[in-house]
Design a protein around this motif. Structure first.
Motif, PDB file in Angstrom:
ATOM      1  N   HIS A   1       0.681   5.398   0.002  1.00 44.33           N
ATOM      2  CA  HIS A   1      -0.148   6.598   0.083  1.00 44.33           C
ATOM      3  C   HIS A   1       0.762   7.813  -0.084  1.00 44.33           C
ATOM      4  O   HIS A   1       1.578   8.122   0.782  1.00 44.33           O
ATOM      5  CB  HIS A   1      -0.881   6.679   1.418  1.00 44.33           C
ATOM      6  CG  HIS A   1      -1.833   7.831   1.488  1.00 44.33           C
ATOM      7  ND1 HIS A   1      -3.045   7.828   0.826  1.00 44.33           N
ATOM      8  CD2 HIS A   1      -1.759   9.026   2.117  1.00 44.33           C
ATOM      9  CE1 HIS A   1      -3.672   8.961   1.052  1.00 44.33           C
ATOM     10  NE2 HIS A   1      -2.918   9.717   1.832  1.00 44.33           N
TER      11      HIS A   1
ATOM     12  N   HIS B   1      -2.818   0.318  -4.404  1.00 44.54           N
ATOM     13  CA  HIS B   1      -2.884  -1.002  -3.782  1.00 44.54           C
ATOM     14  C   HIS B   1      -2.343  -2.031  -4.780  1.00 44.54           C
ATOM     15  O   HIS B   1      -2.749  -2.043  -5.947  1.00 44.54           O
ATOM     16  CB  HIS B   1      -4.322  -1.375  -3.426  1.00 44.54           C
ATOM     17  CG  HIS B   1      -5.008  -0.393  -2.519  1.00 44.54           C
ATOM     18  ND1 HIS B   1      -5.054  -0.542  -1.159  1.00 44.54           N
ATOM     19  CD2 HIS B   1      -5.661   0.768  -2.796  1.00 44.54           C
ATOM     20  CE1 HIS B   1      -5.712   0.469  -0.625  1.00 44.54           C
ATOM     21  NE2 HIS B   1      -6.094   1.284  -1.597  1.00 44.54           N
TER      22      HIS B   1
ATOM     23  N   TYR C   1       0.857  -1.177   0.000  1.00 41.13           N
ATOM     24  CA  TYR C   1       0.000   0.000   0.000  1.00 41.13           C
ATOM     25  C   TYR C   1       0.899   1.234   0.000  1.00 41.13           C
ATOM     26  O   TYR C   1       1.818   1.350   0.821  1.00 41.13           O
ATOM     27  CB  TYR C   1      -0.905   0.031   1.225  1.00 41.13           C
ATOM     28  CG  TYR C   1      -1.682   1.320   1.364  1.00 41.13           C
ATOM     29  CD1 TYR C   1      -2.725   1.613   0.501  1.00 41.13           C
ATOM     30  CD2 TYR C   1      -1.358   2.246   2.349  1.00 41.13           C
ATOM     31  CE1 TYR C   1      -3.435   2.789   0.607  1.00 41.13           C
ATOM     32  CE2 TYR C   1      -2.066   3.433   2.478  1.00 41.13           C
ATOM     33  CZ  TYR C   1      -3.101   3.699   1.601  1.00 41.13           C
ATOM     34  OH  TYR C   1      -3.803   4.877   1.714  1.00 41.13           O
TER      35      TYR C   1
END
Length: 708
Positions: free
Chosen positions: A246, A282, A244
């Motif tokens: 971000h 993702h 993941y």
């Protein structure tokens, strides 16, 4: 000022402590050996050149990006955010055969989280075999990480500071747990950085356009990564990896544009831009491996899923000086690419040779939504003429077969064929226009190598395809001001590349190659003027014939000095179409000189000085000015190499990137500086269990980088 003083004091203390270590008894290994045999620095096999990181003193205590820069034929440009094979175009990067979904600065930042101590070798594959995706311009770089992890708990912690115009910092932590059957790994990285860029772009023709932008780029990124594998029995293993990422990024831009029309009317535009983006991604990968017998026959299945949902807001305000009017604009955009793939691979070693075959399916989807608002009296008024919706879907079906055979101790051969069928369609709802195409292509490859004592010769050929990325295809408009923008082209076609290369390695120190590369249907970005508007887009517009060579030599002198020399050159013959331009006879020459000096008896303190230069060169209708780069620094290893500190000064000359493009009715010139000069300080600490080791599995996901 206080921060600089603390860094300097820490640096001096570490240097003093390293010198004191000379008086202690430290265990050192002068040469890396395997089963009593010295590890070779360079190895050449049928389809690739292998650089063994453990055998290079210069590569110890470095991050992954710095390690790549020590590999012959490779060039790492931190300013451009680019990794390439010298004399050729950019390449794709894999980790243990898994394609990274990263490019540019994001790719370099990821590589900086990998330590050279965790890299076993780096493979330079300039003509990839049939097993790999045919996608990519001129080759692959495969970073092979050390597969053995300590049983029990282990880990590492790395932190760094990069001081340019602005300060940047990063911290990365890894925690591993291993048993004989179970492997767990959790890695988390955090990056907070910024840099200053100055870009000048000029178009000279019947009308003239002068643009200057001063930009502050900012980014924050948190990237946790979970890796799991379990051995069901001695013959089968399952595993998964989830990543993941971000990222929050932004740009503050001050742009000045001066336009002089053909009738000498002058218009000045001053634009301030506030750009902010959230970019969560993702990635999920799963695999199953089954050993069919004790001779090495293996069946593998893998599935991959990637999803991204980029949300961007841009506000810009433009002052038009001719009438002192101000235009305030807001654009919002959502870009949502998605990739899904399934593949099966079968490896069958027999006494008569090794057969590899497999099937693969991958689906690529993307949808974008751009909204454009004029801000009038604090009201957001949608401009329907500039709204853009775009949908794209691509499916690729592939099958491959290859055969490898060694003849005695001297000859090694490999040949393969890959077939890929692509079905793609795009649609723009706002204009009700769509495009659909279907094409199938064969991609053959062949390799042969001959080894005689210290001499290794190789001959290789492969055919490749370079499909446009999402940013190349998407008609999404990136506005610099209300009058100027750049966009992709949904009608862009893929280009095709034929590679032929003859390589030679002597005594694992000297490496040379000559190559021929034929590029058909090449595409790129260019700009044009429409009144006071500057418009950038992509076109298929050239064919190229490259003839080039690479030469490198690495050796150790006087027991304390390791040096690596390289020389590269090429000639280019080009043909252009779809644009009005006269192609130039292309040529390029570049060289580098990297040096590492051991400063103490126990080999814990090193000084390095690296210099490279690209002489002025030409390609198609472009020419580029001289660029030189000087980097220097020290490396310190403490606590039997568990603690490592690096301090580096980069781009000491603060060089700028300058170039020119020539068309029949205008010439275009750029002069850019991307904050290359800087000071980097990194500290890495390794902790763990030195018990028995077991191997881990990495997963292959090659095509997701096209989402960029």
């Amino acid at each position: 000022m206080k921060k600089t003083f603390i860094i300097a004091a820490t640096f001096l203390y570490i240097s003093f402590f390293a010198q004191k270590q000379d008086t202690l008894q430290v265990k050192n290994i002068d040469a890396v050996t395997i089963n009593g045999k010295k590890k070779l620095l360079l190895e050449r096999i049928a389809d690739r050149l292998i650089f063994n990181v453990e055998a290079s003193i210069a590569s110890q205590g470095m991050d992954g990006a710095e390690t790549l820069a020590n590999v012959p034929m490779l060039k790492v440009d931190d300013n451009l955010g680019n990794i390439s094979i010298t004399g050729k175009s950019s390449v794709n990067v894999m980790i243990n055969g898994r394609m990274l979904n990263l490019s540019g600065t994001a790719l370099l930042n990821y590589l900086k989280t990998i330590r050279s101590e965790n890299i076993a070798k780096i493979e330079v594959i300039t003509t990839p075999p049939a097993k790999y995706e045919a996608q990519g311009n001129s080759g692959l770089i495969n970073i092979i990480l050390k597969k053995n992890q300590n049983l029990g708990w282990s880990g590492s912690l790395n932190t760094g500071l990069n001081q340019r115009t602005y300060s940047s910092g990063n911290i990365n932590g890894t925690l591993n747990y291993q048993t004989e059957k179970l492997s767990l790994s959790l890695k988390t990285g955090y990056l907070d950085g910024a840099k200053r860029s100055v870009e000048n772009y000029t178009i000279l023709g019947a009308s003239q356009n002068y643009s200057r932008s001063v930009r502050k780029d900012m980014w924050k990124e948190l990237t946790p990564n979970l890796n799991f594998s379990y051995k069901l029995n001695k013959n089968s293993e399952i595993g998964m990896e989830y990543i993941y990422a971000h990222e929050k990024s932004g740009m503050d831009i001050a742009n000045e544009t001066k336009n002089i029309s053909s009738n000498s009317t002058v218009e000045n535009l001053l634009t301030n831009t506030f750009h902010r983006e959230k970019n969560p991604t993702h990635t999920l990968s799963v695999y199953y491996d089954l050993k069919l017998d004790s001779l090495g026959k293996k069946l593998s299945f893998a599935g991959n899923f990637f999803k991204n949902n980029s949300d961007t807001n841009v506000n810009f305000s433009t002052l038009k000086q001719s009438d002192n009017s101000i235009q305030d604009v807001k654009t919002t955009s959502i870009v949502a690419p998605q990739v899904f793939s399934l593949q099966g691979d079968l490896e069958l070693p027999f006494s008569f040779g090794t057969i590899e075959t497999g099937l693969k399916f991958n689906q690529f989807k993307n949808s974008t939504d751009l909204q454009y608002f004029n801000i009038i009296n604090n009201q957001y008024i949608s401009d329907l003429q500039r709204v853009n919706l775009f949908e794209y879907q691509e499916e690729n079906y592939a099958a491959y077969f290859s055969y490898a055979k060694s003849f005695g101790e001297h000859w090694e051969t490999k040949a393969g064929i890959r077939y890929e069928n692509t079905q793609a369609k795009s649609f723009t709802p706002s204009t009700n226009l769509g495009n659909h195409y279907n094409y199938g292509q064969w991609f053959p490859s062949a390799f042969v190598s001959y080894k005689e004592k210290k001499n290794v010769f190789s001959l290789s050929y492969s055919r490749r395809i370079n499909r446009p990325s999402m940013s190349n295809l998407n008609p999404f408009r990136w506005y610099e001001n209300p009058y100027s923008y750049s966009s992709g082209n949904p009608l862009l076609k893929p280009s095709y590349i034929n590679n032929l290369e003859l390589g030679y390695t002597y005594n694992s120190k000297f490496s040379a190659s000559i190559y021929y590369l034929k590029l058909k249907n090449g595409f790129g970005q260019f700009s044009l003027l429409d009144g006071i508007s500057q418009i950038g887009t992509y076109l298929n517009y050239y064919d190229n014939n490259f003839y080039g060579f690479n030469v490198s030599y690495t050796d150790k002198f006087f027991k304390f000095w390791e040096t690596s020399l390289s020389l590269n050159g090429s000639l280019t013959d080009s043909k252009v179409y779809n644009i009005e331009a006269q192609p130039q006879k292309g040529h390029s020459v570049s060289y580098s000189f990297n040096n590492t000096f051991t400063l103490n008896k126990n080999k814990t303190l090193f000084f390095f000085l690296n210099y490279s230069q690209d002489l002025p060169y030409k390609n198609v209708n472009s020419s580029f000015h001289n660029f030189s780069n000087l980097n220097s620094g020290i490396k310190i290893s403490l606590m039997e190499k568990q603690l490592q500190i690096n301090a580096t000064v980069t781009n000491i000359f603060a060089q700028k990137y300058r170039g020119d493009m020539y068309f029949s009715d205008n010439s275009q010139h750029f002069n850019n500086y991307w904050d290359g000069r800087g000071f980097r300080l990194s500290v890495n600490y390794i902790l763990g269990n030195n018990k028995k080791k077991v191997s881990t599995k990495s997963i292959n996901f090659e095509e997701k980088d096209r989402a960029q």
